[in-house]
Design an enzyme around this catalytic site. Structure first.
Site, PDB file in Angstrom:
ATOM      1  CG  HIS A 129      -1.706   1.279   1.376  1.00  0.00           C
ATOM      2  ND1 HIS A 129      -2.701   1.662   0.495  1.00  0.00           N
ATOM      3  CD2 HIS A 129      -1.616   2.273   2.297  1.00  0.00           C
ATOM      4  CE1 HIS A 129      -3.199   2.834   0.885  1.00  0.00           C
ATOM      5  NE2 HIS A 129      -2.557   3.237   1.967  1.00  0.00           N
ATOM      6  CE1 TYR A 240      -0.156  14.722   0.644  1.00  0.00           C
ATOM      7  CE2 TYR A 240       1.137  13.515   2.254  1.00  0.00           C
ATOM      8  CZ  TYR A 240       0.952  13.956   0.964  1.00  0.00           C
ATOM      9  OH  TYR A 240       1.870  13.639   0.014  1.00  0.00           O
ATOM     10  CE  LYS A 249      -6.481   8.653   5.494  1.00  0.00           C
ATOM     11  NZ  LYS A 249      -6.582   7.340   4.854  1.00  0.00           N
TER      12      LYS A 249
HETATM   13 CA    CA Z   1      -5.842   4.301   7.148  1.00  0.00          CA
END
Ligand code: CA
Length: 411
Positions: A129, A240, A249
């Site tokens: 990821h 971010y 988030k």
């Molecule tokens: Ca996450």
């Protein structure tokens, strides 16, 4: 183990599982229950029958809105409770057999958030990821930042917006910088995404200043749940830098209602990926610290059938939970019962194992086809995202059930 209780074949909630959760019925307020087959066992009723008389704990720990009091009893007690339930369900002469009202069909209960979550930390522990995201947003040649293989990277998230499966969410609004513009606009996110993760619940506290070794770290884990870390990629991209995720988030994360204990996952231990370069000594570990948990994600559009869009596995994690806890406490940061840690998006090597829409549709450049012919780059209004997970080995199955939430339009 052979039980007298009817458990459908391939049930996630086999006799080997015995996960804990909080349920209510129209006539009963919240209590601790255990999932068995298609039913919930009301453990407070089992307590009244005296099956736990060999261990000393108050019934109030079972008649509570959250599992925190029960978990706080410590593994010495909670493991025995789980074992006794298993033994009773296998004992042909058990008093539970005569107590039908202690078993309630799962369709008749409402499941609630299992723990009152204190602090929540989200890690970023899948190398696949982190590499995919690095390739898309930074430099394809140097996708991983220099610290990544040395530190189990994480951030402190927000616990108030962690919700249980079945609760729906609203599309978040926020600041977005549109392509080829220099001024942001405020509008509903057009890049709502899921992140396939697993969470774990801290079951034992530490004092401020204390550090936990990788060898002892698993004593601090009560159990695990499926975790969907909802994300707004367009808001994330603009906000971010330099301090990391914030409003992209914290609008919602969804978890499955049944907490599968670490003891139930023991048979499914496997080795993790080789860590190269060597980690610092406080992060080194011995033994099998990864777990073979098969994971999948589906999208169900409004009035449409589900399409499975991802098949991944928790065993792919580069950093394991013991390393995460050792790192989290390495500076003396304390842990409290009910704290939640999440893994970070769990992606594998193959393109169908990527754990987010961002990766599956490669930032919108490769839309996914659903069964009804529609395409998806990100999550659309009224889509339901469903995550499932289970372990299976030698005829033993231990599963997590599911976590599902529907994305509703912005409020
Ligand atoms: Ca996450």
């Amino acid at each position: 183990m052979k039980t007298w209780f009817h458990i459908p074949e391939n049930s996630d909630f086999s006799i080997y599982n015995i996960p804990f959760g909080i349920f209510s019925t129209p006539s009963q307020s919240k209590k601790v229950g255990v999932a068995i087959g298609d039913y919930v066992l009301d453990i407070s009723k089992a307590y009244d029958l005296g099956i736990f008389k060999s261990i000393d704990f108050p019934k109030s720990a079972l008649e509570a809105d959250y599992l925190n009091d029960f978990i706080s009893l410590g593994k010495e007690i909670t493991t025995k409770v789980r074992t006794i339930i298993q033994q009773e369900l296998c004992n042909e002469n058990s008093v539970l057999k005569t107590k039908k009202e202690a078993f309630i069909h799962q369709s008749e209960v409402e499941m609630h958030l299992p723990v009152l979550i204190g602090d929540y930390t989200d890690f970023y522990s899948s190398i696949e990821h982190a590499t995919n995201v690095g390739k898309m947003f930074r430099d394809p040649e140097n996708a991983l930042l220099p610290n990544w293989k040395h530190i189990p990277v994480g951030y402190h998230g927000r616990s108030s917006s962690i919700i249980v499966s079945g609760k729906n969410i609203h599309r978040p609004k926020g600041q977005v910088l549109k392509p080829n513009t220099s001024q942001p606009v405020f509008e509903p996110s057009s890049r709502v995404d899921f992140e396939l993760e697993m969470g774990y619940i801290i079951g034992k506290k530490t004092e401020l200043g204390e550090s936990v070794t990788t060898e002892n770290a698993e004593d601090y884990i009560f159990g695990k749940v499926l975790f969907n870390d909802w994300s707004a990629r367009d808001i994330q991209k603009w906000e971010y830098v330099p301090l990391g995720p914030f409003l992209a988030k914290n609008f919602a994360s969804s978890i499955s209602p049944w907490v599968v204990t670490l003891e139930a996952l023991e048979p499914f231990r496997v080795g993790g990926p080789t860590q190269e370069p060597n980690v610092l000594p406080y992060l080194a570990y011995d033994g099998l610290k990864n777990f073979d948990i098969k994971l999948e994600v589906s999208i169900a559009p409004k009035n449409g059938d589900e399409t499975v869009i991802c098949k991944s596995n928790f065993k792919y994690m580069y950093w394991n939970m013991a390393q995460q806890i050792a790192h989290h406490t390495s500076n003396g940061c304390n842990l409290r019962v009910g704290d939640m840690m999440a893994s970070g998006t769990i992606s594998g090597k193959s393109e169908d194992s990527y754990g987010s829409m961002l990766e599956l549709a490669w930032a919108g450049s490769k839309p996914l086809k659903l069964k009804n012919g529609e395409e998806r780059k990100f999550i659309e209004d009224y889509d339901t995202v469903i995550m499932r997970g289970y372990c299976e080995k030698g005829g033993i199955r231990v599963g997590f059930g599911e976590v599902r939430s529907q994305l509703l339009p912005s409020k």
